[in-house]
Scaffold this active site. Structure first.
Site, PDB file in Angstrom:
ATOM      1  CG  ASP A  28      11.487 -14.148   6.739  1.00  0.00           C
ATOM      2  OD1 ASP A  28      10.465 -14.038   5.989  1.00  0.00           O
ATOM      3  OD2 ASP A  28      12.181 -13.211   6.721  1.00  0.00           O
TER       4      ASP A  28
ATOM      5  CG  ASP B 168      11.705 -15.851  11.349  1.00  0.00           C
ATOM      6  OD1 ASP B 168      12.769 -15.464  11.552  1.00  0.00           O
ATOM      7  OD2 ASP B 168      10.683 -15.541  10.437  1.00  0.00           O
TER       8      ASP B 168
END
Length: 386
Positions: free
Chosen positions: A262, A305
């Site tokens: 991420d 994300d």
């Protein structure tokens, strides 16, 4: 009587009726979709209906007017039909469109010149046939380029190639074979030429609609599988592809590596620069990662994300090197709109036992590795085997 000796008025009447029925059916089918490509095809067919109707009315209308209107409509209608096919095949570039227009203009100019200076029916037929042949070559070539895409496109290639050959034969017959080529002459050459047009009208129209549906199905499948923002696999599609790959690699007894990453402090990017910039960052990173990954990898967005990668036939050391390459690619990328560096934290999990493994097991272990990467200060890779 030979099967190839048919009444030409009947054949042309069938062409008119068939094209009208085609227009009605295609219009009814496409009304709810408002598809520009399909309506372009309908316009081409409508002009061809006008052309064949003018041919039927040749005994009623002034001869020159009938010849002028029918052949002008036929050429322009065929041009528009070819443009619609090229639009459907996504081959209508600006250069191709310009070339198609030029071919049509040259054909019309040659035809009008023949009427004015050398007004013989065989010459007019040859000019029209050669021009239509040249126009049809454009979709024929496009079908040839795309023939491996589907069986339907391969069949359309054969159909339009046969039509092109029949047009060249008609032009050759008009110029070099002493056969009556007047419109309503009853001979096998005339009948064959118009029967070819009838088959093109029938099969070509059905094929066009099937192609349009095929393209729609492909687009719907693509939309169902890809993440709308980043254009990579969405979670559902990634799970499907990953499970299939895992089953294959287990049979081959090959190692698998799973990478999860991420974006460090992504919430801060959204809060500072806005969600539009956050979306831009996600798109840029997705493209960077896609360009860096091996071709046999599966790359998807799990949500927010968080991104996941499954790499087949990859041991722990190679997976760690790959993850490091991904981290460096993002670290050194000159992102616009933000003044701070964008970094990734990556967790890598590699299978040691290759007889039993699941996607869930890979994910859980990679997630543990990602947690260690975060705990150790972010912007780094943490790899583990299990």
């Amino acid at each position: 009587m030979s099967l190839l000796l048919l009444d030409m008025k009947t054949v042309i009447s069938l062409l008119v009726i068939g094209n009208i029925c085609t227009i009605i059916l295609i219009s009814a089918y496409s009304y709810q979709y408002n598809n520009r490509t399909v309506w372009t095809f309908v316009l081409g067919k409508l002009l061809q209906v006008i052309a064949f109707t003018m041919l039927l009315l040749r005994d009623i209308l002034p001869f020159t007017l009938s010849v002028f209107l029918s052949n002008t409509s036929l050429l322009i209608g065929t041009m528009i039909e070819c443009i619609a096919l090229l639009m459907l095949l996504k081959c209508l570039t600006t250069t191709v469109k310009r070339t198609v227009f030029i071919v049509t203009l040259i054909g019309l100019f040659s035809f009008y010149s023949a009427i004015l200076f050398y007004n013989f029916e065989n010459v007019r037929i040859a000019v029209i046939s050669i021009t239509i042949f040249t126009l049809i070559i454009f979709p024929v070539y496009s079908f040839y380029q795309n023939r491996k895409t589907s069986i339907l496109q391969y069949i359309m290639l054969i159909l339009y190639s046969a039509i092109a050959l029949s047009l060249m034969f008609r032009a050759y017959n008009a110029l070099f074979i002493s056969t009556d080529v007047t419109l309503f002459a009853e001979n096998r050459y005339q009948t064959l030429a118009f029967l070819t047009r009838f088959i093109e009208m029938l099969v070509g129209s059905i094929g066009f609609i099937l192609l349009a549906k095929e393209q729609t199905d492909i687009e719907l499948t693509r939309m169902a599988m890809l993440d709308e923002l980043t254009n990579i696999y969405n979670r559902r599609a990634f799970i499907q592809r990953a499970n299939a790959l895992i089953a294959t690699e287990l049979k081959r007894k090959k190692q698998l590596s799973f990478i999860i990453f991420d974006i460090d402090r992504f919430k801060g990017i959204n809060d500072t620069y806005g969600h539009d910039i956050g979306d831009y960052i996600l798109r840029e990173i997705s493209q960077l990662i896609t360009n860096t990954l091996p071709k046999d990898s599966i790359f998807g967005r799990y949500g927010g994300d968080e991104f996941v990668i499954l790499v087949p036939n990859c041991n722990r050391d190679n997976a760690k090197q790959l993850a490091e390459a991904l981290r460096m690619a993002v670290l050194h990328h000159p992102f616009q709109y933000i003044s701070t560096a964008c970094t990734l934290s990556l967790g890598v999990a590699t299978t040691e036992v290759i007889t039993t493994i699941s996607l869930d097991g890979l994910y859980k272990n990679a997630d543990k590795a990602l947690y260690h990467a975060k705990e150790n200060g972010r912007n780094q890779v943490y790899a583990m085997s299990f």
